[in-house]
Design an enzyme around this catalytic site. Structure first.
Site, PDB file in Angstrom:
ATOM      1  N   CYS A 134      61.424 -35.864  -3.593  1.00 12.73           N
ATOM      2  CA  CYS A 134      62.658 -36.657  -3.684  1.00 12.73           C
ATOM      3  C   CYS A 134      63.632 -36.260  -2.585  1.00 12.73           C
ATOM      4  CB  CYS A 134      63.289 -36.474  -5.073  1.00 12.73           C
ATOM      5  SG  CYS A 134      64.818 -37.384  -5.288  1.00 12.73           S
ATOM      6  N   CYS A 137      67.290 -36.251  -3.557  1.00 19.12           N
ATOM      7  CA  CYS A 137      67.677 -35.075  -4.346  1.00 19.12           C
ATOM      8  C   CYS A 137      67.805 -33.830  -3.466  1.00 19.12           C
ATOM      9  CB  CYS A 137      66.636 -34.782  -5.429  1.00 19.12           C
ATOM     10  SG  CYS A 137      66.127 -36.235  -6.356  1.00 19.12           S
ATOM     11  N   ASP A 138      66.859 -33.630  -2.561  1.00 18.09           N
ATOM     12  CA  ASP A 138      66.743 -32.333  -1.881  1.00 18.09           C
ATOM     13  C   ASP A 138      66.993 -32.364  -0.380  1.00 18.09           C
ATOM     14  OD1 ASP A 138      66.065 -31.214  -4.324  1.00 18.09           O
ATOM     15  OD2 ASP A 138      63.935 -31.656  -4.066  1.00 18.09           O
TER      16      ASP A 138
HETATM   17  P1  FAD Z   1      62.270 -38.900 -17.224  1.00 21.17           P
HETATM   18  O1  FAD Z   1      63.286 -37.893 -16.843  1.00 21.17           O
HETATM   19  O2  FAD Z   1      61.012 -39.017 -16.446  1.00 21.17           O
HETATM   20  O3  FAD Z   1      61.898 -38.665 -18.758  1.00 21.17           O
HETATM   21  C1  FAD Z   1      60.840 -39.350 -19.357  1.00 21.17           C
HETATM   22  C2  FAD Z   1      60.735 -38.899 -20.797  1.00 21.17           C
HETATM   23  O4  FAD Z   1      59.775 -39.697 -21.463  1.00 21.17           O
HETATM   24  C3  FAD Z   1      60.304 -37.449 -20.958  1.00 21.17           C
HETATM   25  O5  FAD Z   1      61.156 -36.821 -21.885  1.00 21.17           O
HETATM   26  C4  FAD Z   1      58.897 -37.559 -21.546  1.00 21.17           C
HETATM   27  O6  FAD Z   1      58.620 -36.490 -22.435  1.00 21.17           O
HETATM   28  C5  FAD Z   1      59.006 -38.880 -22.304  1.00 21.17           C
HETATM   29  N1  FAD Z   1      57.727 -39.538 -22.550  1.00 21.17           N
HETATM   30  C6  FAD Z   1      56.731 -39.838 -21.663  1.00 21.17           C
HETATM   31  N2  FAD Z   1      55.678 -40.380 -22.308  1.00 21.17           N
HETATM   32  C7  FAD Z   1      56.018 -40.440 -23.622  1.00 21.17           C
HETATM   33  C8  FAD Z   1      55.349 -40.877 -24.804  1.00 21.17           C
HETATM   34  N3  FAD Z   1      54.104 -41.365 -24.774  1.00 21.17           N
HETATM   35  N4  FAD Z   1      55.985 -40.761 -26.010  1.00 21.17           N
HETATM   36  C9  FAD Z   1      57.254 -40.287 -26.064  1.00 21.17           C
HETATM   37  N5  FAD Z   1      57.939 -39.854 -24.974  1.00 21.17           N
HETATM   38  C10 FAD Z   1      57.317 -39.924 -23.782  1.00 21.17           C
HETATM   39  N6  FAD Z   1      67.557 -37.261  -9.740  1.00 21.17           N
HETATM   40  C11 FAD Z   1      68.846 -37.095  -9.398  1.00 21.17           C
HETATM   41  O7  FAD Z   1      69.673 -37.964  -9.670  1.00 21.17           O
HETATM   42  N7  FAD Z   1      69.269 -35.951  -8.771  1.00 21.17           N
HETATM   43  C12 FAD Z   1      68.424 -34.935  -8.482  1.00 21.17           C
HETATM   44  O8  FAD Z   1      68.828 -33.926  -7.891  1.00 21.17           O
HETATM   45  C13 FAD Z   1      67.056 -35.070  -8.855  1.00 21.17           C
HETATM   46  N8  FAD Z   1      66.177 -34.086  -8.605  1.00 21.17           N
HETATM   47  C14 FAD Z   1      64.872 -34.238  -8.995  1.00 21.17           C
HETATM   48  C15 FAD Z   1      63.985 -33.185  -8.777  1.00 21.17           C
HETATM   49  C16 FAD Z   1      62.679 -33.302  -9.188  1.00 21.17           C
HETATM   50  C17 FAD Z   1      61.739 -32.150  -8.951  1.00 21.17           C
HETATM   51  C18 FAD Z   1      62.233 -34.492  -9.817  1.00 21.17           C
HETATM   52  C19 FAD Z   1      60.798 -34.615 -10.275  1.00 21.17           C
HETATM   53  C20 FAD Z   1      63.105 -35.538 -10.031  1.00 21.17           C
HETATM   54  C21 FAD Z   1      64.427 -35.432  -9.615  1.00 21.17           C
HETATM   55  N9  FAD Z   1      65.340 -36.455  -9.802  1.00 21.17           N
HETATM   56  C22 FAD Z   1      66.649 -36.285  -9.485  1.00 21.17           C
HETATM   57  C23 FAD Z   1      64.929 -37.742 -10.390  1.00 21.17           C
HETATM   58  C24 FAD Z   1      65.320 -37.766 -11.883  1.00 21.17           C
HETATM   59  O9  FAD Z   1      64.837 -36.601 -12.493  1.00 21.17           O
HETATM   60  C25 FAD Z   1      64.744 -39.004 -12.540  1.00 21.17           C
HETATM   61  O10 FAD Z   1      65.185 -40.153 -11.857  1.00 21.17           O
HETATM   62  C26 FAD Z   1      65.190 -39.092 -13.992  1.00 21.17           C
HETATM   63  O11 FAD Z   1      64.846 -37.922 -14.695  1.00 21.17           O
HETATM   64  C27 FAD Z   1      64.559 -40.287 -14.692  1.00 21.17           C
HETATM   65  O12 FAD Z   1      65.030 -40.287 -15.986  1.00 21.17           O
HETATM   66  P2  FAD Z   1      64.281 -41.054 -17.149  1.00 21.17           P
HETATM   67  O13 FAD Z   1      65.075 -40.768 -18.373  1.00 21.17           O
HETATM   68  O14 FAD Z   1      64.033 -42.458 -16.760  1.00 21.17           O
HETATM   69  O15 FAD Z   1      62.833 -40.401 -17.245  1.00 21.17           O
END
Ligand code: FAD
Ligand code: NAP
Length: 312
Positions: A134, A137-138
């Protein structure tokens, strides 16, 4: 056992928790399933420096605070992972790997997405310390440094262009001699003085000392020759996989498997089912955009339920 709720939320990332807080405060008594990664993607990163209100916050701390806020407003948080769903009629049905059956009058899907990785041991070793998926992010951490991006699609090209805001030089390593990115992006990439495209190479190894990346070993796909390029950061941009396997055949998706929603809304192809965050968004993939979509999904679920009688 069966548990019934007005609003079932799948996922405990920023989208899921934000949806949960809004739904609880609207009196929907939501039940949130944590899934395989409690707290979502931010639990595997360190400093987050673009979350509003925090100069810097550790990803796991931010997610622990979101979980605490959700519990404080009465969200029932359940440690389970949904294995099957039936969205053909209301109430919707979801079955967890605990054997628990959940029925719901409305459903918010916030199951996120995950970056594809090259699959190298050295990539795992340096992830979060020189290797990232990302740039938004970094990228900030690479001011004045030399970095590389792996991939040839729109994401890789946009990551490379974004990184020119900080890095002194950006390499783009691609395994073929033609980019998959669209023509506009290609034009910008190829014209940029800070970017050098290295064609027909695969990253064979990420090299470094201790916890610092110092170079990549590249293998020429035609000749097999290996050479090293010095750099301090490597961004892997070879695609993402949305966690939507569960919904195949039941909800409309695009060609990459992201859930399709009505523009300007989180409504999926099934009335009463809403999708928020990375599971439906391949463009922004940020915590704040995911949280914003979580808010939208809860407000839309509330309106949906208000417009029709709840099922028995
Ligand atoms: P996610 O955070 O992906 O959460 C998905 C959830 O769904 C999880 O809790 C998982 O357990 C659950 N899930 C999956 N399958 C199932 C299932 N079958 N049943 C029930 N639950 C399920 N964004 C920023 O804004 N700033 C940053 O600095 C940043 N740094 C990042 C660093 C890293 C290393 C990564 C990988 C990502 C980073 N991001 C950052 C991006 C950010 O983390 C994501 O955009 C954000 O977390 C997405 O949120 P979400 O709630 O859509 O999904
Ligand atoms: P993508 O289009 O699937 O491109 C992935 C790239 O990574 C390809 O160039 C592929 O190489 C390469 N790759 C895959 N596996 C690899 C491996 N193991 N080792 C080395 N390279 C590997 O993915 P994306 O760029 O993330 O885009 C996903 C979708 O979102 C696309 O539809 C894209 O157009 C869209 N998107 C659009 C925009 C925009 O419109 N501005 C921005 C971002 C994303 P090959 O080319 O050889 O297969």
């Amino acid at each position: 056992m069966t548990k019934h709720t007005k609003t079932l939320i799948l996922g405990s990332g920023p989208a899921g928790y934000t949806a949960a807080v809004y739904a609880a405060r609207a009196g929907l008594e939501p039940l949130l399933i944590e899934g395989p990664q409690p707290g979502g993607q931010l639990t595997i990163t360190t400093d987050v420096e673009n979350w509003p209100g925090d100069i810097a916050v550790m990803g796991p701390d931010l997610m622990a605070r979101m979980a605490a806020q959700a519990r404080h407003v009465g969200v029932e948080v359940v440690a389970d992972l949904i294995e099957t769903v039936d969205l053909g009629q209301r109430p919707f049905v979801a079955v967890g790997d605990t054997g628990e059956r959940y029925t719901a009058d409305s459903l918010i899907i916030a199951t996120g997405a995950s970056a594809r990785w090259l699959g190298l041991d050295s990539e795992t070793r340096y992830r979060g310390a020189g290797v990232s998926a990302c740039a938004t992010c970094d990228g900030f951490f690479y001011r004045g440094k030399v970095v590389g991006v792996v991939g040839g699609g729109n994401t890789a090209v946009e990551e490379a262009l974004f990184l020119t805001n900080f890095a002194e030089k950006v390499y783009l390593f691609h395994r073929r001699d033609a980019l998959r990115a669209d023509r506009t992006n290609q034009g910008r990439l190829l014209a940029h003085p800070k970017i050098e495209v290295v064609w027909n190479v695969e990253v064979q190894e990420i090299l470094g000392e201790g916890r610092t990346v110092s170079a990549v070993a590249l293998r020429d796909v035609a000749s097999g020759a290996v050479r090293q390029v010095a750099l301090e950061g490597l961004f892997v941009a070879i695609g993402h996989d949305p966690a939507t396997q569960l919904f195949k055949g039941q909800l409309a998706m695009d060609e990459d498997g992201y859930l399709s929603v009505t523009p300007g809304s989180t409504a999926t192809s099934q009335p009463g089912v809403f999708a928020a965050g990375d599971v439906q968004d391949k463009h922004f993939r940020q915590a704040i955009t995911s949280a914003g979509m979580g808010c939208m999904a809860a407000l839309e679920a509330e309106r949906f339920l208000a417009a029709q009688p709840a099922s028995a």
